[in-house]
Every structure is written in C-alpha cells, then in structure tokens.
Write a protein that holds these residues in place. Sequence first.
Motif, short mmCIF file in Angstrom:
data_model
loop_
_atom_site.label_atom_id
_atom_site.label_comp_id
_atom_site.label_asym_id
_atom_site.label_seq_id
_atom_site.Cartn_x
_atom_site.Cartn_y
_atom_site.Cartn_z
N GLN A 10 0.81 -1.21 0.00
CA GLN A 10 0.00 0.00 0.00
C GLN A 10 0.85 1.27 0.00
O GLN A 10 0.37 2.32 -0.37
CB GLN A 10 -0.93 0.02 1.21
N ARG A 11 2.09 1.18 0.42
CA ARG A 11 2.94 2.37 0.45
C ARG A 11 3.23 2.85 -0.96
O ARG A 11 3.51 2.06 -1.85
CB ARG A 11 4.26 2.05 1.16
N PRO A 12 3.18 4.15 -1.17
CA PRO A 12 3.49 4.67 -2.50
C PRO A 12 4.97 4.46 -2.82
O PRO A 12 5.82 4.41 -1.93
CB PRO A 12 3.16 6.16 -2.41
N ALA A 13 5.25 4.36 -4.09
CA ALA A 13 6.64 4.18 -4.53
C ALA A 13 7.44 5.44 -4.22
O ALA A 13 6.92 6.56 -4.26
CB ALA A 13 6.67 3.90 -6.03
N ASN A 14 8.70 5.26 -3.91
CA ASN A 14 9.59 6.38 -3.66
C ASN A 14 9.86 7.07 -4.99
O ASN A 14 10.43 6.47 -5.90
CB ASN A 14 10.89 5.87 -3.02
N GLU A 15 9.49 8.32 -5.10
CA GLU A 15 9.66 9.06 -6.35
C GLU A 15 11.00 9.76 -6.45
O GLU A 15 11.31 10.36 -7.46
CB GLU A 15 8.52 10.05 -6.53
N GLY A 16 11.78 9.74 -5.38
CA GLY A 16 13.14 10.26 -5.39
C GLY A 16 13.28 11.66 -5.95
O GLY A 16 12.70 12.61 -5.45
N ARG A 17 14.04 11.76 -7.02
CA ARG A 17 14.36 13.08 -7.61
C ARG A 17 13.14 13.81 -8.13
O ARG A 17 13.09 15.03 -8.10
CB ARG A 17 15.38 12.91 -8.73
N LYS A 18 12.17 13.05 -8.63
CA LYS A 18 10.95 13.68 -9.14
C LYS A 18 10.23 14.42 -8.00
O LYS A 18 9.79 15.55 -8.16
CB LYS A 18 10.03 12.63 -9.76
N ALA A 19 10.13 13.75 -6.86
CA ALA A 19 9.48 14.38 -5.70
C ALA A 19 10.31 15.56 -5.20
O ALA A 19 9.76 16.60 -4.82
CB ALA A 19 9.28 13.36 -4.58
N ALA A 20 11.62 15.42 -5.21
CA ALA A 20 12.49 16.50 -4.75
C ALA A 20 12.32 17.74 -5.63
O ALA A 20 12.21 18.86 -5.13
CB ALA A 20 13.95 16.05 -4.74
N ALA A 21 12.27 17.55 -6.94
CA ALA A 21 12.08 18.69 -7.86
C ALA A 21 10.70 19.32 -7.66
O ALA A 21 10.57 20.55 -7.66
CB ALA A 21 12.25 18.23 -9.31
N ARG A 22 9.69 18.48 -7.46
CA ARG A 22 8.34 18.98 -7.23
C ARG A 22 8.28 19.77 -5.92
O ARG A 22 7.68 20.85 -5.86
CB ARG A 22 7.36 17.81 -7.23
N ASN A 23 8.91 19.25 -4.87
CA ASN A 23 8.94 19.94 -3.58
C ASN A 23 9.65 21.27 -3.68
O ASN A 23 9.21 22.28 -3.12
CB ASN A 23 9.61 19.07 -2.50
N ARG A 24 10.77 21.31 -4.40
CA ARG A 24 11.53 22.56 -4.54
C ARG A 24 10.69 23.61 -5.27
O ARG A 24 10.62 24.76 -4.85
CB ARG A 24 12.84 22.30 -5.29
N ALA A 25 10.02 23.19 -6.35
CA ALA A 25 9.17 24.12 -7.09
C ALA A 25 8.02 24.62 -6.22
O ALA A 25 7.69 25.81 -6.24
CB ALA A 25 8.62 23.44 -8.35
N ALA A 26 7.43 23.73 -5.42
CA ALA A 26 6.34 24.13 -4.52
C ALA A 26 6.83 25.10 -3.47
O ALA A 26 6.13 26.06 -3.11
CB ALA A 26 5.72 22.89 -3.86
N LEU A 27 8.04 24.89 -2.97
CA LEU A 27 8.61 25.79 -1.96
C LEU A 27 8.87 27.18 -2.55
O LEU A 27 8.61 28.20 -1.90
CB LEU A 27 9.89 25.20 -1.38
#
Length: 197
Positions: A10-27
Amino acid sequence: MTQHRASEEQRPANEGRKAAARNRAALITAAREIYSECGLDAPLSAIARRAGVGQGVLYRHFPDREAVATAVLEENVRQVEQAAAEGEMDLPRVLGVLTWHLTESAAFIGVLHADGAGSPASVPSYARALSERVERALRAHLPDGHRLAAAADDLMIAVAMVSGAVTGPTREQRERRARAAWRLLGVEVGPVRPFTG
C-alpha cells in the motif's frame, strides 16, 4: 507476516528526484506568495506549510532564509529570460511578465534596483548579476528608437520607477499601480501574467 506485506504494497513508490524537484518548485511558489503577503521576514515554517511539506524538506533544499529568497529571485529572472527568448514575445509581453513578477514578489523589486547607482560596494554581487540578466533580456526586445533606449540607463531607470509604484495590500492594487506607471512613462505593457512556456 501477511500484514507486513500488505502494508508494504500500500505504500506509494519512492519518487526520489521527481518528488524533490516537485517539492523545490512548490517551496519557491509558496515563498513567492508568502513574501508577497508578509514580506521577507515571514517565518520559514509558513513557507513550508503553504508548500505542503515539512520544515525538514525546506531545509534540505534551502539551508537558510537567504537561500530561499535567492531561489525565488533566480526563478523570477529565469522566467523573464525565458519570455524574452520566446520567439513570439515582443517587448510589451516581456514587460507583462516582468510586471507580474514585480506585483508578486517584493524581493524582486530590490534586485532590480541593484544597479549600483548609489554605492556599488553596497550591492551584493548576486543582486547585481540578476539585475544585469533582466536588463539583457529586456534590451534584446527594445526596438531602435524606442523611448526606453534614448540613454544607456533609461531602461532600468524606468523599471525602477515602475517597481517603486508597485505598492498596495493586494496583487490587483499593485498591478493597477504598475500599469499606471508604465502608462505614465508612455510604455505599452502586455498581459500581466507569469511566463508558462
């Protein structure tokens, strides 16, 4: 044992760099909004909250307050440069992108005043470099004989004058004042919006 496997599935897959880039853009987006509402002294926790991430994520991307502000400024300049590089953009449209950033990002105004007219030693080098990049992007669209090309520094003086008029508690008020300042300078400005590529 079966419960352990079920919870792993049930745990979502680790998106690694994709999530990091998305988080940076959101910040960066959140910081621009928070700074516009509360100024540069706004708490970093408010930026993290607005971006929908924890403070640890914020600090992973930006070690301190200055790094957050610099990232917002860099993104503002990058969008102005991208708009200027777009084949179908003319000076009024590029000025519209610039004006959007002026109305959205209080910190951006300070960078555009970083031409060193007063005391060059008091202007941080990164601010001077960002201001020069904006000037190059705008100058690339400045037609020969345009009123902002009469003297070497007329273009950035006009930008500074407009940015000085960008005041008011709401984005709409700031945009109205910016448009009025451009109009008083006799300069056409296109739609005031971010560059989306």
